[in-house]
Scaffold this motif. Sequence first.
Motif, PDB file in Angstrom:
ATOM      1  N   MET A 162       0.827  -1.110  -0.007  1.00 31.83           N
ATOM      2  CA  MET A 162      -0.052  -0.264  -0.167  1.00 31.83           C
ATOM      3  C   MET A 162       0.755   1.302   0.053  1.00 31.83           C
ATOM      4  N   LEU A 163       0.650   2.048  -1.030  1.00 36.36           N
ATOM      5  CA  LEU A 163       1.461   3.360  -0.997  1.00 36.36           C
ATOM      6  C   LEU A 163       1.056   4.324   0.112  1.00 36.36           C
ATOM      7  N   GLN A 164       1.920   4.810   0.707  1.00 39.95           N
ATOM      8  CA  GLN A 164       1.458   6.098   1.578  1.00 39.95           C
ATOM      9  C   GLN A 164       1.771   7.640   0.828  1.00 39.95           C
ATOM     10  N   SER A 165       0.685   8.238   1.171  1.00 41.54           N
ATOM     11  CA  SER A 165       1.050   9.687   0.645  1.00 41.54           C
ATOM     12  C   SER A 165       2.343  10.423   1.332  1.00 41.54           C
ATOM     13  N   GLN A 166       2.597  11.381   0.460  1.00 38.33           N
ATOM     14  CA  GLN A 166       3.930  12.021   0.734  1.00 38.33           C
ATOM     15  C   GLN A 166       3.386  13.100   1.891  1.00 38.33           C
ATOM     16  N   SER A 167       4.259  13.446   2.766  1.00 34.53           N
ATOM     17  CA  SER A 167       3.930  14.433   3.746  1.00 34.53           C
ATOM     18  C   SER A 167       3.898  15.750   2.937  1.00 34.53           C
ATOM     19  N   PRO A 168       2.811  16.596   3.421  1.00 38.83           N
ATOM     20  CA  PRO A 168       3.028  17.867   2.648  1.00 38.83           C
ATOM     21  C   PRO A 168       4.266  18.805   2.797  1.00 38.83           C
ATOM     22  N   SER A 169       4.339  19.568   1.810  1.00 39.69           N
ATOM     23  CA  SER A 169       5.457  20.596   1.863  1.00 39.69           C
ATOM     24  C   SER A 169       5.405  21.762   2.679  1.00 39.69           C
ATOM     25  N   PRO A 170       6.321  22.013   3.504  1.00 38.72           N
ATOM     26  CA  PRO A 170       6.321  23.131   4.593  1.00 38.72           C
ATOM     27  C   PRO A 170       5.687  24.277   3.939  1.00 38.72           C
ATOM     28  N   PRO A 171       5.032  25.233   4.744  1.00 36.17           N
ATOM     29  CA  PRO A 171       4.392  26.349   4.029  1.00 36.17           C
ATOM     30  C   PRO A 171       5.514  27.492   3.688  1.00 36.17           C
ATOM     31  N   PRO A 172       5.483  28.084   2.645  1.00 38.36           N
ATOM     32  CA  PRO A 172       6.688  28.908   2.355  1.00 38.36           C
ATOM     33  C   PRO A 172       6.745  30.052   3.061  1.00 38.36           C
ATOM     34  N   VAL A 173       8.120  30.778   3.489  1.00 38.98           N
ATOM     35  CA  VAL A 173       8.224  31.676   4.253  1.00 38.98           C
ATOM     36  C   VAL A 173       8.287  32.939   3.647  1.00 38.98           C
ATOM     37  N   LEU A 174       7.511  33.886   3.856  1.00 37.37           N
ATOM     38  CA  LEU A 174       7.073  35.223   3.207  1.00 37.37           C
ATOM     39  C   LEU A 174       7.740  36.230   4.042  1.00 37.37           C
ATOM     40  N   SER A 175       8.302  37.202   3.328  1.00 35.27           N
ATOM     41  CA  SER A 175       9.088  38.379   3.891  1.00 35.27           C
ATOM     42  C   SER A 175       7.997  39.265   4.520  1.00 35.27           C
ATOM     43  N   LYS A 176       8.379  39.749   5.472  1.00 36.63           N
ATOM     44  CA  LYS A 176       7.454  40.656   6.486  1.00 36.63           C
ATOM     45  C   LYS A 176       7.522  42.201   5.710  1.00 36.63           C
ATOM     46  N   ARG A 177       8.482  42.319   4.890  1.00 37.24           N
ATOM     47  CA  ARG A 177       8.738  43.723   4.449  1.00 37.24           C
ATOM     48  C   ARG A 177       7.723  43.936   2.983  1.00 37.24           C
ATOM     49  N   SER A 178       8.147  42.726   2.202  1.00 34.27           N
ATOM     50  CA  SER A 178       7.508  42.741   0.967  1.00 34.27           C
ATOM     51  C   SER A 178       6.331  41.886   0.507  1.00 34.27           C
TER      52      SER A 178
END
Length: 384
Positions: free
Chosen positions: A1-17
């Motif tokens: 049985m194939l296991q689903s891949q773990s979700p990618s971490p959320p992107p890091v957004l710049s607080k300034r732009s």
Amino acid sequence: MLQSQSPSPPPVLSKRSGRRVRMPARYNDFLPGSTTHLAHMPPSSRQKRGRASRSPSPAPIPSSPASSRDSAIEDTPTFTTEPDNIGLYRTYVRRPTHIPTDMLHTLVDAPTLDSGLPVDKCPDAPTLESDTPVDKHLLHGPPDPEPQFNYFSPFTNPSSALLMAYQYSGTNAKSGAELDRLPRFLNHPEFHAPDTIHFSHTREEQRLDKVLETVDKPFPLEHGWKCSSVKIPLPKEHCQFPSESDAPEFEVGGIYHRDLTDVIRTAFEDEVFMTYNTTPFTQHWKVGEWVQEVFSEAYASAEMRQAYDEVNTLPRESGDNLERVVASLMMWSDSTHLTNFGDASLWPFYLFFGNESKYTRGKPTSNACHHIAYIPKVSHLYII
């Protein structure tokens, strides 16, 4: 049985732009010389994703007539791998039986490195399919029988032996990193907590010292160690001898050594053999239309390929269809200081296998060094 891949971490957004912050390319960990699939093998998912941006697989670069050798191996077809991420590819003189997996986490021990998947579970690990299944016992031999002796001797029990192994391994000062190693010993299948209720470091150390008082124990015969002596012809002042055999000889005894054939056989029967490169190759770097040969490992050298050709052109007996490989032996010898205070030292003679990657040989925890001999020191020698 194939296991689903773990979700990618959320992107890091710049607080300034508010734009996505990307990691600079210079911080990406990768192994430049990682291997890839052979050209005639199905590509991996990573290769499929990057095939659109890759150039076609380069054809093998023909050797110059001056370097060609009159060998039967030259008539066999060559096999070329696809270029990797930076354009490195290999050309084998014949189809290799296996290609070791050179992954970054298998070659370094950086504490901040994310080890990821094990080598046998990595989807990008190169494999070679075979028409016939390979029996595991043919590679490593039948399983060892159950030992009929106290393998934890001279210690009281296996748990005491494990604690003593923890005491005498690593650094002299047990830091936080050393404390992190302790659970690996406590979780060992042979460790039993009730055995440590009456554990005494002094008692176990005395038992160890009692065994070490025996001369042959540091070099047990059952591990292939032998004790021999050699005779060295010496010059004598104001004397001339007709030949070297007539010169006075000095016998040096107490030389403990192991046979090279036993060490080679043990290494090739061990699981570490799966990390050895047994088929030499040439490695090139292709950028556009420009191709440059790359010299990196001992098993990719011209000398290794020449030795491989010579071994495989030797006559065979009838029914001999076994693969012939070259064991590349790298010998070293140097004086080793034994104590922090004092002048106690040894002169070991040790061996590395050139079939193994230089990155693995340079990693202390890989245990890639094999002790071959211990040479006694001879000084203040006078012939009267």
